[in-house]
Design a protein around this motif. Structure first.
Motif, mmCIF file in Angstrom:
data_model
loop_
_atom_site.group_PDB
_atom_site.id
_atom_site.type_symbol
_atom_site.label_atom_id
_atom_site.label_comp_id
_atom_site.label_asym_id
_atom_site.label_seq_id
_atom_site.Cartn_x
_atom_site.Cartn_y
_atom_site.Cartn_z
ATOM 1 N N PRO A 1 0.838 -1.211 0.000
ATOM 2 C CA PRO A 1 0.000 0.000 0.000
ATOM 3 C C PRO A 1 0.869 1.255 0.000
ATOM 4 O O PRO A 1 1.888 1.330 0.699
ATOM 5 N N GLY A 2 0.484 2.231 -0.814
ATOM 6 C CA GLY A 2 1.198 3.502 -0.865
ATOM 7 C C GLY A 2 2.451 3.485 -1.720
ATOM 8 O O GLY A 2 3.164 4.494 -1.797
ATOM 9 N N SER A 3 2.736 2.380 -2.389
ATOM 10 C CA SER A 3 3.966 2.260 -3.182
ATOM 11 C C SER A 3 3.795 2.807 -4.593
ATOM 12 O O SER A 3 2.689 3.133 -5.034
ATOM 13 N N THR A 4 4.933 2.888 -5.308
ATOM 14 C CA THR A 4 4.921 3.280 -6.720
ATOM 15 C C THR A 4 5.281 2.051 -7.558
ATOM 16 O O THR A 4 6.144 1.255 -7.191
ATOM 17 N N CYS A 5 4.602 1.925 -8.705
ATOM 18 C CA CYS A 5 4.786 0.759 -9.569
ATOM 19 C C CYS A 5 4.916 1.186 -11.028
ATOM 20 O O CYS A 5 4.379 2.223 -11.438
ATOM 21 N N MET B 1 10.516 10.624 -13.124
ATOM 22 C CA MET B 1 9.136 10.794 -12.675
ATOM 23 C C MET B 1 8.960 10.398 -11.205
ATOM 24 O O MET B 1 7.988 10.819 -10.559
ATOM 25 N N THR B 2 9.892 9.614 -10.680
ATOM 26 C CA THR B 2 9.667 9.002 -9.368
ATOM 27 C C THR B 2 10.789 9.265 -8.360
ATOM 28 O O THR B 2 10.911 8.533 -7.371
ATOM 29 N N ASN B 3 11.611 10.231 -8.653
ATOM 30 C CA ASN B 3 12.712 10.577 -7.750
ATOM 31 C C ASN B 3 13.647 9.391 -7.527
ATOM 32 O O ASN B 3 13.990 9.038 -6.394
ATOM 33 N N GLY B 4 14.034 8.752 -8.619
ATOM 34 C CA GLY B 4 15.026 7.684 -8.522
ATOM 35 C C GLY B 4 14.588 6.306 -8.932
ATOM 36 O O GLY B 4 15.414 5.416 -9.129
ATOM 37 N N GLY B 5 13.288 6.092 -9.114
ATOM 38 C CA GLY B 5 12.812 4.777 -9.529
ATOM 39 C C GLY B 5 11.607 4.320 -8.720
ATOM 40 O O GLY B 5 11.347 4.819 -7.619
ATOM 41 N N VAL B 6 10.892 3.369 -9.270
ATOM 42 C CA VAL B 6 9.686 2.870 -8.601
ATOM 43 C C VAL B 6 10.039 1.806 -7.563
ATOM 44 O O VAL B 6 11.114 1.204 -7.590
ATOM 45 N N ASP B 7 9.116 1.566 -6.671
ATOM 46 C CA ASP B 7 9.305 0.513 -5.671
ATOM 47 C C ASP B 7 9.185 -0.872 -6.317
ATOM 48 O O ASP B 7 9.907 -1.797 -5.944
ATOM 49 N N PHE B 8 8.263 -0.980 -7.280
ATOM 50 C CA PHE B 8 8.015 -2.265 -7.933
ATOM 51 C C PHE B 8 7.872 -2.070 -9.442
ATOM 52 O O PHE B 8 7.157 -1.155 -9.885
ATOM 53 N N SER B 9 8.534 -2.920 -10.214
ATOM 54 C CA SER B 9 8.353 -2.892 -11.668
ATOM 55 C C SER B 9 8.052 -4.304 -12.146
ATOM 56 O O SER B 9 8.568 -5.288 -11.608
ATOM 57 N N LEU B 10 7.197 -4.390 -13.167
ATOM 58 C CA LEU B 10 6.797 -5.688 -13.704
ATOM 59 C C LEU B 10 6.933 -5.676 -15.214
ATOM 60 O O LEU B 10 6.357 -4.807 -15.891
#
Length: 414
Positions: A229-233, A295-304
């Protein structure tokens, strides 16, 4: 006396209603039994889409489907859809020993008959075939660490994407069963460990999608990546698998979901399913991982990665936060190698793969059917075309040219 008379009348009415109900149930059972008696134990001749050779149109043929043997179930396929894995075998890997074959592994149907030793299923059950079995007895099935089954590696020859056994013949030739299933046929025979019983209320022309793509993408987000919850993907590739991954990220509570595809027509569908942003790599003059990082200040928490392209896999990894990002390979390919520099992982990234979204076959698919019926998972939005088995080559072309998300074909009437 009036009270007693009313009670007697009510009792008589109840008896008559119960008698009528029993008679109706008996008639229904008689119909099932009659249908079973007509075909059980006999070879069934039916229509199927046979791929005689790679990179050629499939052909609607009359095939012979043998009766189920011990521990097997014969299923009347009602609905099926085309998945990219079918195209991968037909048009990309093209392993010569994998033909002739009947493709198809996203399907749903009704049990016609069962072989000896089968107690879990009976004629009339609604079921979904599974390309990833669950025997529930091996060390893998008993472990919460994996959704694999040891028997899956012995019943399907992975290099040719075909079952070791086949109950199909056509024109005197043995025909492979693709991934041990083959849903592009009016009837198929599958080992009971690769079939799951589903809710009788489930619409087969919708839940057939749960046989592969939707579970694969949704589960990759929820089960494998374990999106928080609250993460970036970031989801790379917006076919059915990628869109399902978007849906999974949304269900897991991600606050920002960046959907990435070179086809701008996919943007709106992605947003319907939960995406907050859409990025087309062709719109930028720098690598996509740099765009995502910006876009995400360094990268997303999760990528698929949901494409099955080794270059995209690397981009997805590099798009995740270097210190803690989790990147999941979801798209299937077995044709190319991939290499990375150790620093991509040393600083804290996790790179992992996901087969069938981490779902154990029997349990997971039945749960997803229930989730759909409870409106917790969407399926209707993935269906862009409704067709018939006769239109199979048209459906393949639509998928090949990225003109559909899922084309569902009616195979047999219910």
């Amino acid at each position: 006396m009036d009270g007693i008379a009313r009670i007697s009348s009510f009792f008589l009415l109840s008896v008559l209603l119960q008698s009528s109900l029993n008679s109706s149930l008996g008639s229904a059972q008689s119909i099932i039994s009659a249908g079973k008696m007509a075909t059980a134990g006999k070879v069934i001749k039916c229509r199927a889409a046979v791929a005689w050779e790679p990179d050629q149109p499939v052909v609607i043929e009359e095939i012979e489907v043998a009766p189920p043997q011990a521990s097997e179930v014969r299923i009347k396929i009602v609905a099926t859809s085309v998945c990219h894995s079918d195209l991968y075998h037909l048009l990309q890997s093209m392993h010569k020993d994998g033909f002739p074959t009947v493709l198809g592994h996203e399907g749903a149907g009704i049990v016609e008959s069962v072989g000896s030793g089968v107690t879990e299923f009976q004629p009339g059950d609604k079921v979904i075939p599974l390309f990833l079995c669950q025997c529930k007895e091996c060390r893998f099935c008993k472990s919460p660490r994996t959704n694999q089954c040891e028997r899956a590696w012995t019943r399907v020859r992975q290099e040719i994407m075909a079952g070791v056994e086949s109950r199909f013949t056509c024109k005197g030739k043995r025909v492979h069963q693709f991934m041990g299933t083959s849903t592009f046929s009016e009837y198929t025979v599958i080992n009971q460990i690769a079939v799951t019983k589903i809710d009788p209320a489930a619409p087969l022309d919708k839940v057939c999608l749960l046989g592969c793509g939707i579970c694969t993408g949704y589960g990759a987000a929820v089960n494998t990546a374990k999106v928080e919850p609250g993460s970036t993907c970031a989801v790379f590739g917006l076919g059915a698998v990628g869109l399902a991954a978007v849906m999974g990220c949304k269900a897991a509570g991600a606050k920002r979901i960046i959907a990435i595809d070179i086809n701008p027509d996919k943007a709106e569908k992605a947003k319907v399913l939960g995406a907050t942003d859409f990025v087309n790599p062709k719109d930028h003059n720098k690598p996509i991982h740099e765009v995502i990082a910006g876009m995400t200040n360094g990268g997303v928490d999760f990528s698929l990665e949901c494409v099955g392209n080794v270059e995209v896999m690397l981009s997805a990894l590099e798009s995740s936060m270097e210190a803690w990002g989790v990147s999941v390979i979801v798209g299937w390919t077995d044709m190319y190698d991939i290499s990375i520099r150790p620093r991509h992982l040393i600083c804290g990234r996790t790179w992992k793969g996901s087969m069938f979204g981490g779902f154990k076959g029997k349990d997971g698919v039945a749960e997803m059917v229930k989730a759909y019926l409870e409106k917790k998972v969407r399926l209707d939005e993935f269906i862009t075309h409704n067709m018939t088995l006769d239109q199979i080559n048209d459906a393949i072309e639509l998928m090949k040219n990225c003109k559909c998300i899922r084309a569902v074909m009616t195979v047999s009437p219910q």
